[in-house]
Write a protein that holds these residues in place. Sequence first.
Motif, PDB file in Angstrom:
ATOM      1  N   GLY A  47       0.827  -1.193   0.000  1.00 12.28           N
ATOM      2  CA  GLY A  47       0.000   0.000   0.000  1.00 12.28           C
ATOM      3  C   GLY A  47       0.866   1.248   0.000  1.00 12.28           C
ATOM      4  N   GLU A  48       0.328   2.333   0.545  1.00 15.47           N
ATOM      5  CA  GLU A  48       1.041   3.611   0.583  1.00 15.47           C
ATOM      6  C   GLU A  48       1.611   3.858   1.965  1.00 15.47           C
ATOM      7  OE1 GLU A  48       1.496   5.393  -2.208  1.00 15.47           O
ATOM      8  OE2 GLU A  48       0.397   3.794  -3.217  1.00 15.47           O
ATOM      9  N   GLY A  49       2.458   4.836   2.069  1.00 14.92           N
ATOM     10  CA  GLY A  49       3.018   5.221   3.364  1.00 14.92           C
ATOM     11  C   GLY A  49       4.270   4.449   3.702  1.00 14.92           C
ATOM     12  N   ASP A  50       4.768   4.684   4.919  1.00 11.42           N
ATOM     13  CA  ASP A  50       6.044   4.072   5.292  1.00 11.42           C
ATOM     14  C   ASP A  50       5.888   2.698   5.926  1.00 11.42           C
ATOM     15  OD1 ASP A  50       5.389   4.400   7.965  1.00 11.42           O
ATOM     16  OD2 ASP A  50       7.013   5.791   8.396  1.00 11.42           O
ATOM     17  N   CYS A  51       4.658   2.204   6.065  1.00 11.31           N
ATOM     18  CA  CYS A  51       4.372   0.857   6.567  1.00 11.31           C
ATOM     19  C   CYS A  51       4.759   0.676   8.028  1.00 11.31           C
ATOM     20  CB  CYS A  51       5.030  -0.220   5.715  1.00 11.31           C
ATOM     21  SG  CYS A  51       4.609  -0.146   3.985  1.00 11.31           S
ATOM     22  N   ALA A  52       4.754   1.736   8.828  1.00  5.04           N
ATOM     23  CA  ALA A  52       5.051   1.603  10.254  1.00  5.04           C
ATOM     24  C   ALA A  52       3.961   0.760  10.894  1.00  5.04           C
ATOM     25  CB  ALA A  52       5.126   2.978  10.905  1.00  5.04           C
ATOM     26  N   ASP A  53       4.312  -0.458  11.304  1.00  3.54           N
ATOM     27  CA  ASP A  53       3.305  -1.402  11.781  1.00  3.54           C
ATOM     28  C   ASP A  53       3.713  -2.102  13.075  1.00  3.54           C
ATOM     29  OD1 ASP A  53       5.323  -3.027  10.827  1.00  3.54           O
ATOM     30  OD2 ASP A  53       4.098  -4.050   9.347  1.00  3.54           O
ATOM     31  N   ARG A  54       4.659  -1.497  13.812  1.00  2.99           N
ATOM     32  CA  ARG A  54       5.172  -2.142  15.025  1.00  2.99           C
ATOM     33  C   ARG A  54       5.295  -1.137  16.167  1.00  2.99           C
ATOM     34  NH1 ARG A  54       8.452  -6.849  12.899  1.00  2.99           N
ATOM     35  NH2 ARG A  54       7.845  -6.851  10.712  1.00  2.99           N
ATOM     36  N   LEU A  55       5.115  -1.653  17.358  1.00  4.47           N
ATOM     37  CA  LEU A  55       5.274  -0.849  18.564  1.00  4.47           C
ATOM     38  C   LEU A  55       6.314  -1.473  19.471  1.00  4.47           C
ATOM     39  CD1 LEU A  55       1.579  -0.162  19.659  1.00  4.47           C
ATOM     40  CD2 LEU A  55       3.163   1.429  18.584  1.00  4.47           C
ATOM     41  N   GLU A  56       6.916  -0.611  20.296  1.00  6.46           N
ATOM     42  CA  GLU A  56       7.822  -1.100  21.321  1.00  6.46           C
ATOM     43  C   GLU A  56       7.627  -0.288  22.591  1.00  6.46           C
ATOM     44  OE1 GLU A  56      11.784  -0.651  19.806  1.00  6.46           O
ATOM     45  OE2 GLU A  56      11.744   1.524  19.977  1.00  6.46           O
ATOM     46  N   ASP A  57       7.925  -0.935  23.699  1.00  5.67           N
ATOM     47  CA  ASP A  57       7.874  -0.279  24.992  1.00  5.67           C
ATOM     48  C   ASP A  57       9.131   0.575  25.128  1.00  5.67           C
ATOM     49  OD1 ASP A  57       7.975   0.434  27.677  1.00  5.67           O
ATOM     50  OD2 ASP A  57       7.559  -1.572  28.419  1.00  5.67           O
ATOM     51  N   PRO A  58       8.998   1.881  25.342  1.00  6.40           N
ATOM     52  CA  PRO A  58      10.188   2.723  25.430  1.00  6.40           C
ATOM     53  C   PRO A  58      11.104   2.358  26.598  1.00  6.40           C
ATOM     54  CG  PRO A  58       8.227   3.996  25.958  1.00  6.40           C
ATOM     55  CD  PRO A  58       7.767   2.651  25.492  1.00  6.40           C
ATOM     56  N   THR A  59      10.563   1.660  27.596  1.00  7.15           N
ATOM     57  CA  THR A  59      11.398   1.236  28.728  1.00  7.15           C
ATOM     58  C   THR A  59      12.115  -0.072  28.434  1.00  7.15           C
ATOM     59  OG1 THR A  59       9.724  -0.100  29.861  1.00  7.15           O
ATOM     60  CG2 THR A  59       9.729   2.287  30.310  1.00  7.15           C
ATOM     61  N   GLY A  60      11.677  -0.779  27.404  1.00  5.20           N
ATOM     62  CA  GLY A  60      12.255  -2.073  27.078  1.00  5.20           C
ATOM     63  C   GLY A  60      11.688  -3.215  27.900  1.00  5.20           C
ATOM     64  N   ALA A  61      10.781  -2.936  28.819  1.00  6.84           N
ATOM     65  CA  ALA A  61      10.245  -3.970  29.703  1.00  6.84           C
ATOM     66  C   ALA A  61       9.127  -4.785  29.051  1.00  6.84           C
ATOM     67  CB  ALA A  61       9.731  -3.342  30.993  1.00  6.84           C
ATOM     68  N   GLY A  62       8.277  -4.144  28.254  1.00  2.41           N
ATOM     69  CA  GLY A  62       7.127  -4.821  27.672  1.00  2.41           C
ATOM     70  C   GLY A  62       7.444  -5.436  26.320  1.00  2.41           C
ATOM     71  N   PRO A  63       6.531  -6.243  25.828  1.00  2.00           N
ATOM     72  CA  PRO A  63       6.756  -6.902  24.538  1.00  2.00           C
ATOM     73  C   PRO A  63       6.600  -5.934  23.361  1.00  2.00           C
ATOM     74  CG  PRO A  63       4.550  -7.365  25.299  1.00  2.00           C
ATOM     75  CD  PRO A  63       5.239  -6.599  26.405  1.00  2.00           C
ATOM     76  N   ARG A  64       7.245  -6.278  22.267  1.00  7.62           N
ATOM     77  CA  ARG A  64       7.007  -5.567  21.009  1.00  7.62           C
ATOM     78  C   ARG A  64       5.729  -6.125  20.407  1.00  7.62           C
ATOM     79  NH1 ARG A  64      13.109  -5.500  18.473  1.00  7.62           N
ATOM     80  NH2 ARG A  64      13.878  -3.925  19.917  1.00  7.62           N
ATOM     81  N   ILE A  65       5.041  -5.292  19.644  1.00  6.27           N
ATOM     82  CA  ILE A  65       3.779  -5.715  19.030  1.00  6.27           C
ATOM     83  C   ILE A  65       3.836  -5.402  17.543  1.00  6.27           C
ATOM     84  CG2 ILE A  65       1.277  -5.442  19.016  1.00  6.27           C
ATOM     85  CD1 ILE A  65       1.538  -4.388  21.925  1.00  6.27           C
ATOM     86  N   TRP A  66       3.488  -6.396  16.729  1.00  7.31           N
ATOM     87  CA  TRP A  66       3.417  -6.227  15.283  1.00  7.31           C
ATOM     88  C   TRP A  66       1.951  -6.280  14.872  1.00  7.31           C
ATOM     89  CZ3 TRP A  66       3.844 -10.636  11.324  1.00  7.31           C
ATOM     90  CH2 TRP A  66       3.760 -10.127  10.028  1.00  7.31           C
ATOM     91  N   PHE A  67       1.514  -5.303  14.104  1.00  6.74           N
ATOM     92  CA  PHE A  67       0.157  -5.249  13.575  1.00  6.74           C
ATOM     93  C   PHE A  67       0.209  -5.734  12.136  1.00  6.74           C
ATOM     94  CE2 PHE A  67       0.270  -2.425  17.143  1.00  6.74           C
ATOM     95  CZ  PHE A  67      -0.932  -2.668  17.774  1.00  6.74           C
ATOM     96  N   GLN A  68      -0.206  -6.969  11.942  1.00  5.01           N
ATOM     97  CA  GLN A  68      -0.125  -7.621  10.629  1.00  5.01           C
ATOM     98  C   GLN A  68      -1.365  -7.285   9.804  1.00  5.01           C
ATOM     99  OE1 GLN A  68       1.016 -11.850  10.116  1.00  5.01           O
ATOM    100  NE2 GLN A  68      -1.069 -12.074   9.362  1.00  5.01           N
ATOM    101  N   PRO A  69      -1.171  -6.729   8.614  1.00  3.74           N
ATOM    102  CA  PRO A  69      -2.337  -6.434   7.775  1.00  3.74           C
ATOM    103  C   PRO A  69      -2.952  -7.716   7.222  1.00  3.74           C
ATOM    104  CG  PRO A  69      -0.299  -5.712   6.689  1.00  3.74           C
ATOM    105  CD  PRO A  69       0.077  -6.261   8.032  1.00  3.74           C
ATOM    106  N   VAL A  70      -4.268  -7.800   7.334  1.00  4.43           N
ATOM    107  CA  VAL A  70      -5.034  -8.912   6.769  1.00  4.43           C
ATOM    108  C   VAL A  70      -6.229  -8.327   6.022  1.00  4.43           C
ATOM    109  CG1 VAL A  70      -4.318 -10.570   8.552  1.00  4.43           C
ATOM    110  CG2 VAL A  70      -6.394  -9.230   8.880  1.00  4.43           C
TER     111      VAL A  70
END
Length: 142
Positions: A47-70
């Motif tokens: 699609g369009e855009g930069d495809c930013a589809d992931r999050l991270e905890d800025p403290t590094g303590a929590g899990p990373r999350i990926w938002f998969q397009p379906v």
Amino acid sequence: MIDCREPARLVAFWAEALRYRPQPPPDGYPTWRDWYLSIGIPPEELGEGDCADRLEDPTGAGPRIWFQPVPEQKSIKNRLHIDLKVGGGRGVPLAIRRSRVDAEVARLLPLGARVLGGMDAPENDHYSVQLADPEGNEFCVV
């Protein structure tokens, strides 16, 4: 991983809800789109855009999350249910927990959340509000 129709929309919502941040693309790539193209993902799938589809905890303590397009929309109840615990637990008086939960709900509504219901059971010393994110995924604020 969370399946979704619009990753950018959910990245924006959940970054605020969880107090996370979008995960930067891998070193050497200015955008996630550039990285995806480098590993052979066809442009028409991105699609369009930069495809930013992931999050991270800025403290590094929590899990990373990926938002998969379906391609399909959410159609049934979640199999994963997130609780945002802001009340402080049962060691905090119920009135204070209720106030904290209501304040967090008020913060999330303008971001695209909607209220689905709640549980106000003073006899059980419990208060929570069930919400849906912008794509209808249920979660609770407790």
